[in-house]
Scaffold this motif. Structure first.
Motif, PDB file in Angstrom:
ATOM      1  N   SER A 274       0.822  -1.210   0.000  1.00  0.00           N
ATOM      2  CA  SER A 274       0.000   0.000   0.000  1.00  0.00           C
ATOM      3  C   SER A 274       0.858   1.263   0.000  1.00  0.00           C
ATOM      4  N   ILE A 275       2.149   1.092   0.238  1.00  0.00           N
ATOM      5  CA  ILE A 275       3.088   2.223   0.223  1.00  0.00           C
ATOM      6  C   ILE A 275       3.802   2.218  -1.117  1.00  0.00           C
ATOM      7  N   PRO A 276       3.595   3.246  -1.957  1.00  0.00           N
ATOM      8  CA  PRO A 276       4.137   3.252  -3.321  1.00  0.00           C
ATOM      9  C   PRO A 276       5.629   2.952  -3.414  1.00  0.00           C
ATOM     10  N   GLN A 278       7.544   1.220  -1.476  1.00  0.00           N
ATOM     11  CA  GLN A 278       7.841  -0.186  -1.205  1.00  0.00           C
ATOM     12  C   GLN A 278       7.350  -1.086  -2.340  1.00  0.00           C
ATOM     13  N   LYS A 279       6.211  -0.728  -2.930  1.00  0.00           N
ATOM     14  CA  LYS A 279       5.722  -1.515  -4.063  1.00  0.00           C
ATOM     15  C   LYS A 279       6.681  -1.401  -5.245  1.00  0.00           C
ATOM     16  N   ARG A 280       7.240  -0.189  -5.449  1.00  0.00           N
ATOM     17  CA  ARG A 280       8.212  -0.014  -6.534  1.00  0.00           C
ATOM     18  C   ARG A 280       9.456  -0.868  -6.305  1.00  0.00           C
ATOM     19  N   GLN A 281       9.866  -0.979  -5.039  1.00  0.00           N
ATOM     20  CA  GLN A 281      11.025  -1.820  -4.722  1.00  0.00           C
ATOM     21  C   GLN A 281      10.763  -3.267  -5.109  1.00  0.00           C
ATOM     22  N   LEU A 282       9.570  -3.748  -4.808  1.00  0.00           N
ATOM     23  CA  LEU A 282       9.219  -5.128  -5.149  1.00  0.00           C
ATOM     24  C   LEU A 282       9.120  -5.301  -6.662  1.00  0.00           C
ATOM     25  N   LYS A 283       8.586  -4.287  -7.353  1.00  0.00           N
ATOM     26  CA  LYS A 283       8.449  -4.367  -8.802  1.00  0.00           C
ATOM     27  C   LYS A 283       9.804  -4.480  -9.505  1.00  0.00           C
ATOM     28  N   GLN A 284      10.857  -4.019  -8.833  1.00  0.00           N
ATOM     29  CA  GLN A 284      12.188  -4.138  -9.432  1.00  0.00           C
ATOM     30  C   GLN A 284      12.549  -5.594  -9.708  1.00  0.00           C
ATOM     31  N   THR A 285      11.960  -6.503  -8.936  1.00  0.00           N
ATOM     32  CA  THR A 285      12.196  -7.929  -9.167  1.00  0.00           C
ATOM     33  C   THR A 285      11.801  -8.308 -10.590  1.00  0.00           C
ATOM     34  N   VAL A 286      10.674  -7.775 -11.047  1.00  0.00           N
ATOM     35  CA  VAL A 286      10.194  -8.069 -12.394  1.00  0.00           C
ATOM     36  C   VAL A 286      10.947  -7.238 -13.426  1.00  0.00           C
ATOM     37  N   PHE A 287      11.118  -5.948 -13.156  1.00  0.00           N
ATOM     38  CA  PHE A 287      11.734  -5.064 -14.149  1.00  0.00           C
ATOM     39  C   PHE A 287      13.173  -5.459 -14.449  1.00  0.00           C
ATOM     40  N   VAL A 288      13.938  -5.803 -13.428  1.00  0.00           N
ATOM     41  CA  VAL A 288      15.335  -6.176 -13.659  1.00  0.00           C
ATOM     42  C   VAL A 288      15.410  -7.479 -14.443  1.00  0.00           C
ATOM     43  N   THR A 289      14.420  -8.351 -14.269  1.00  0.00           N
ATOM     44  CA  THR A 289      14.362  -9.604 -15.036  1.00  0.00           C
ATOM     45  C   THR A 289      14.048  -9.320 -16.499  1.00  0.00           C
ATOM     46  N   PHE A 290      13.091  -8.433 -16.724  1.00  0.00           N
ATOM     47  CA  PHE A 290      12.679  -8.103 -18.084  1.00  0.00           C
ATOM     48  C   PHE A 290      13.769  -7.366 -18.864  1.00  0.00           C
ATOM     49  N   PHE A 291      14.395  -6.391 -18.231  1.00  0.00           N
ATOM     50  CA  PHE A 291      15.142  -5.396 -18.995  1.00  0.00           C
ATOM     51  C   PHE A 291      16.651  -5.404 -18.805  1.00  0.00           C
TER      52      PHE A 291
END
Length: 400
Positions: A274-276, A278-291
């Motif tokens: 719910s904290i933007p 912290q959510k962005r930190q977790l999203k890095q898991t996907v983004f670093v994999t993709f890009f």
């Protein structure tokens, strides 16, 4: 700045640039890669932090259009006229409100110690001034076919100050669009040449040819599945492979919750989604994999990528194969898919049914008048499902 373009505008452009560099008015990275990158230039800090003023150029030699410019302009109106026509006097920005927001952002940047905070403020202010004066910059990227405009370049916090003919606007977004779009890679049909559906060849014959050597390896990995529908289960407990698990989580909107849960089990650290920040930190898991580059594995920053690969080894392998030989290929394919759904299908369908309805885009989202949000939502949902085979999760943001 591209030397060939400059030469066509200013015959002795090198003399001009040399003068500006020698007198510390502009700076250059002095990096040129033939066929790939032009030299970069920027204002020196002393000037970058001064107030900018947006104005139209009137010098004929600078504004005259080459044959290529005219052809590009004609193509833009022909292919994207349903979007370009709304950049007119109806699109307004509350200048005073936008400046107040910018000053708050400036204070925040300065408190966080961002060294170029004042320069960022001036550039953002310039974007506001261009909108206020009706100086519109519209173009489509040749590589990923994304539509770029004053709105896509506007700081997100400033969008609340935009209206069209005095009416409020809203945006309808594809939530977690990149994981959602990536599921097309698990559909064998995507790698077929030709056909009426959306396949890689139809998106980009060039990418199809360069990626063709990895198709057999990809198809052998996804061979048990004939379509994307087969990959999605009613519950994660029914999934027998990591590809099924990934597609089911994406379809149910549970990918980041699952990643958060697994990360907690592995490290004892749990993010508050719910904290933007912290959510962005977790999203890095996907983004670093993709890009990230396939060779980016053993650096400290690659921890999240290895974590993703542990959870979804076959999914990771497919992403890795797509990027083989060209690290940007996966990102470009996802952006082409996004452009196909949003620009070529959803917005054109809306324009045909509601020709008087103003619509704008910000890559994976469609912007329109607030009262028509349901019309746009239904069309975007239908087009996503028709192309991908899964129902997207959509979010709604009221600009006010």
């Amino acid at each position: 700045m591209n030397a060939q373009i400059l030469q066509g505008k200013i015959r002795r452009y090198n003399n001009c640039l040399s003068y500006l560099i020698e007198n510390a008015i502009i700076e250059t990275d002095n990096q040129y890669i033939a066929g790939s990158k032009s030299k970069g230039y920027r204002l020196a800090r002393e000037y970058a932090e001064q107030e900018y003023q947006a104005d139209n150029i009137t010098k004929f030699s600078l504004i005259k259009k080459s044959r290529e410019d005219r052809e590009r302009e004609i193509a833009l109106k022909r292919n994207y006229g349903h979007l370009t026509k709304w950049f007119d006097n109806g699109l307004q920005i509350d200048y005073d409100g936008a400046v107040s927001t910018l000053k708050v952002l400036l204070e925040k940047d300065q408190e966080e110690g961002i060294s170029n905070a004042l320069e960022r403020y001036q550039l953002r202010l310039l974007s506001v001034e261009k909108l206020q004066k009706g100086i519109f910059s519209l173009n489509v990227d040749d590589t990923d076919r994304r539509f770029h405009s004053n709105i896509t370049n506007l700081k997100s916090e400033l969008r609340n100050h935009l209206t069209y003919n005095g009416q409020q606007l809203c945006s309808i977004d594809i939530k977690n669009s990149q994981p959602f779009l990536s599921t097309i890679l698990f559909n064998p049909y995507f790698y077929n040449k030709g056909g009426n559906g959306v396949c890689l060849y139809n998106l980009s014959p060039k990418i199809f040819q360069t990626a063709k050597p990895v198709f057999s390896s990809i198809l052998s990995t996804i061979s048990p599945f004939n379509s994307i529908i087969m990959l999605v289960k009613s519950d994660v407990t029914q999934c027998s492979s990591d590809i099924e698990l990934y597609c089911t989580l994406v379809d149910k909107g549970g990918l980041y919750d699952y990643l958060n849960e697994q990360y907690y089990l592995k490290t004892g650290i749990k993010f508050d989604l719910s904290i933007p920040v912290q959510k962005r930190q977790l999203k890095q898991t996907v983004f670093v994999t993709f890009f990230s580059d396939n060779r980016f594995l053993y650096q400290d920053e690659a921890e999240n990528k290895l974590f993703f690969a542990e959870l979804f080894p076959s999914v990771y392998q497919i992403f890795k194969l797509v990027k083989r030989g060209d690290n940007s290929r996966l990102a470009v394919i996802l952006q082409l898919m996004e452009s196909e759904i949003v620009l070529q299908r959803a917005t054109k369908a809306i324009s045909r049914s509601y020709p008087e309805l103003p619509i704008f885009t910000i890559h994976d989202s469609i912007v329109t008048l607030s009262e028509y949000r349901e019309v746009v939502r239904q069309e975007l949902k239908a087009q996503c499902e028709g192309v991908i085979g899964l129902q997207p999760s959509l979010s709604y943001d009221q600009w006010q």
